[in-house]
Design a protein around this motif. Structure first.
Motif, short mmCIF file in Angstrom:
data_model
loop_
_atom_site.label_atom_id
_atom_site.label_comp_id
_atom_site.label_asym_id
_atom_site.label_seq_id
_atom_site.Cartn_x
_atom_site.Cartn_y
_atom_site.Cartn_z
N MET A 147 0.83 -1.19 0.00
CA MET A 147 0.00 0.00 0.00
C MET A 147 0.88 1.25 0.00
O MET A 147 2.01 1.21 0.44
N ARG A 148 0.26 2.35 -0.50
CA ARG A 148 1.01 3.60 -0.62
C ARG A 148 0.69 4.47 0.60
O ARG A 148 -0.49 4.74 0.85
N LEU A 149 1.72 4.86 1.35
CA LEU A 149 1.49 5.54 2.62
C LEU A 149 2.14 6.92 2.67
O LEU A 149 3.18 7.14 2.06
N PHE A 150 1.52 7.81 3.43
CA PHE A 150 2.18 9.07 3.78
C PHE A 150 1.64 9.56 5.11
O PHE A 150 0.57 9.12 5.55
N THR A 151 2.38 10.44 5.75
CA THR A 151 1.92 11.02 7.01
C THR A 151 1.58 12.48 6.74
O THR A 151 2.22 13.14 5.92
N ALA A 152 0.56 12.98 7.46
CA ALA A 152 0.04 14.29 7.09
C ALA A 152 -0.61 15.00 8.27
O ALA A 152 -0.85 14.42 9.33
N VAL A 153 -0.91 16.27 8.02
CA VAL A 153 -1.76 17.08 8.90
C VAL A 153 -3.08 17.25 8.17
O VAL A 153 -3.10 17.56 6.97
N LEU A 183 5.91 8.16 2.37
CA LEU A 183 6.60 6.87 2.56
C LEU A 183 6.60 6.01 1.32
O LEU A 183 7.46 5.16 1.14
N GLY A 184 5.61 6.18 0.47
CA GLY A 184 5.53 5.32 -0.71
C GLY A 184 5.05 3.93 -0.36
O GLY A 184 4.41 3.73 0.67
N VAL A 213 -3.10 22.37 15.10
CA VAL A 213 -2.67 20.98 14.84
C VAL A 213 -2.49 20.28 16.19
O VAL A 213 -1.60 20.63 16.95
N ARG A 214 -3.36 19.34 16.44
CA ARG A 214 -3.28 18.59 17.72
C ARG A 214 -2.94 17.13 17.50
O ARG A 214 -2.65 16.41 18.44
N ARG A 215 -3.02 16.69 16.26
CA ARG A 215 -2.69 15.29 15.96
C ARG A 215 -2.22 15.19 14.51
O ARG A 215 -2.45 16.11 13.71
N ILE A 216 -1.57 14.09 14.20
CA ILE A 216 -1.16 13.84 12.82
C ILE A 216 -1.74 12.49 12.39
O ILE A 216 -2.20 11.71 13.23
N VAL A 217 -1.69 12.24 11.11
CA VAL A 217 -2.39 11.06 10.59
C VAL A 217 -1.51 10.26 9.63
O VAL A 217 -0.70 10.84 8.90
N LEU A 218 -1.66 8.94 9.67
CA LEU A 218 -1.06 8.06 8.67
C LEU A 218 -2.13 7.78 7.63
O LEU A 218 -3.22 7.29 7.97
N MET A 219 -1.84 8.11 6.38
CA MET A 219 -2.83 7.97 5.30
C MET A 219 -2.40 6.90 4.31
O MET A 219 -1.22 6.79 3.97
N TYR A 240 -7.73 9.20 -0.12
CA TYR A 240 -6.84 9.10 1.04
C TYR A 240 -7.64 8.52 2.20
O TYR A 240 -8.66 9.08 2.59
N THR A 241 -7.15 7.43 2.76
CA THR A 241 -7.86 6.77 3.85
C THR A 241 -7.02 6.85 5.13
O THR A 241 -5.89 6.35 5.15
N PRO A 242 -7.54 7.47 6.21
CA PRO A 242 -6.78 7.52 7.45
C PRO A 242 -6.63 6.13 8.06
O PRO A 242 -7.62 5.41 8.18
#
Ligand code: ATP
Ligand code: MG
Length: 188
Positions: A1-7, A46-47, A152-158, A169-171
């Protein structure tokens, strides 16, 4: 799966970003605007990976040590690519954001990820496959909109995926900022 971290942005901010994207499109840049739910700020891309658990663990470790903060948008800009330009709204490189991004990168590397080592250019994509004239008056656009702020109180892996030509994009996981600091304060 293709991943990235985001706000993530609030629904009101996502709608405001979409309006900015539509305004740019109408000013003659063309291209495609993201759907309202897709506006985000990438922290680390992250790819392909089969290990979202490791990414979530790295995210937890980094987020716990960073303070919640408020991000502010800045100037517009554009990455020129052969298939069309990516037009974006910049995000101010405030200290808290840069510390978070760097810590995240370090923890992800410890978990075995090999993200690209390019300088971080915080931006929110507004248009893809746009055609931007070299003399496009980016500066004039700044005057008609004050920009936006996002707590910004949290971050997400998408997870990034495609269904037909629709980008989704799915959290997969969230990590709260400042957990360890809060714990320390309570323990004192
Ligand atoms: P698409 O590539 O399908 O047009 P996208 O770029 O939004 O759409 P992804 O390529 O999965 O989808 O990227 C997810 C997020 O990570 C986007 O915000 C994208 O700008 C960012 N990103 C993608 N590749 C990189 C990279 N090599 N370095 C930094 N950020 C990246
Ligand atoms: Mg991409």
């Amino acid at each position: 799966m293709r991943l990235f971290t985001a706000v993530e942005f609030s629904p009101a901010n996502r709608e405001a970003l979409r309006q900015r994207a539509l305004a740019l499109q109408e000013k003659g840049l063309g291209g495609r605007t993201p759907r309202a739910e897709n506006y985000h700020l990438t922290l680390v891309f992250l790819g392909e990976s089969q290990n979202p658990q490791a990414a979530a663990a790295a995210m937890e470790q980094a987020a716990a040590r960073c303070q919640p903060f408020t991000l502010k948008t800045g100037a517009y800009g554009c990455f020129r690519r052969s298939g069309g330009h990516i037009c974006w709204l910049g995000v101010e490189p405030d200290k808290e954001l840069l510390i978070l991004q760097r810590l995240l990168l370090a923890r992800l590397r410890e978990q075995g990820f090999r993200p690209e080592d390019r300088p971080y250019r915080p931006h929110i994509t507004l248009l893809r496959q746009a055609q931007t004239p070299a003399d496009f008056p980016w500066r004039d656009l700044a005057g008609d909109w004050p920009g936006l702020t996002q707590p910004v109180r949290r971050i997400v892996l998408m997870q990034s995926s495609r269904a037909g030509d629709q980008l989704r994009y799915t959290p997969l996981a969230y990590a709260d900022l400042g957990r360890e600091e809060n714990k320390t304060e309570r323990e004192l």
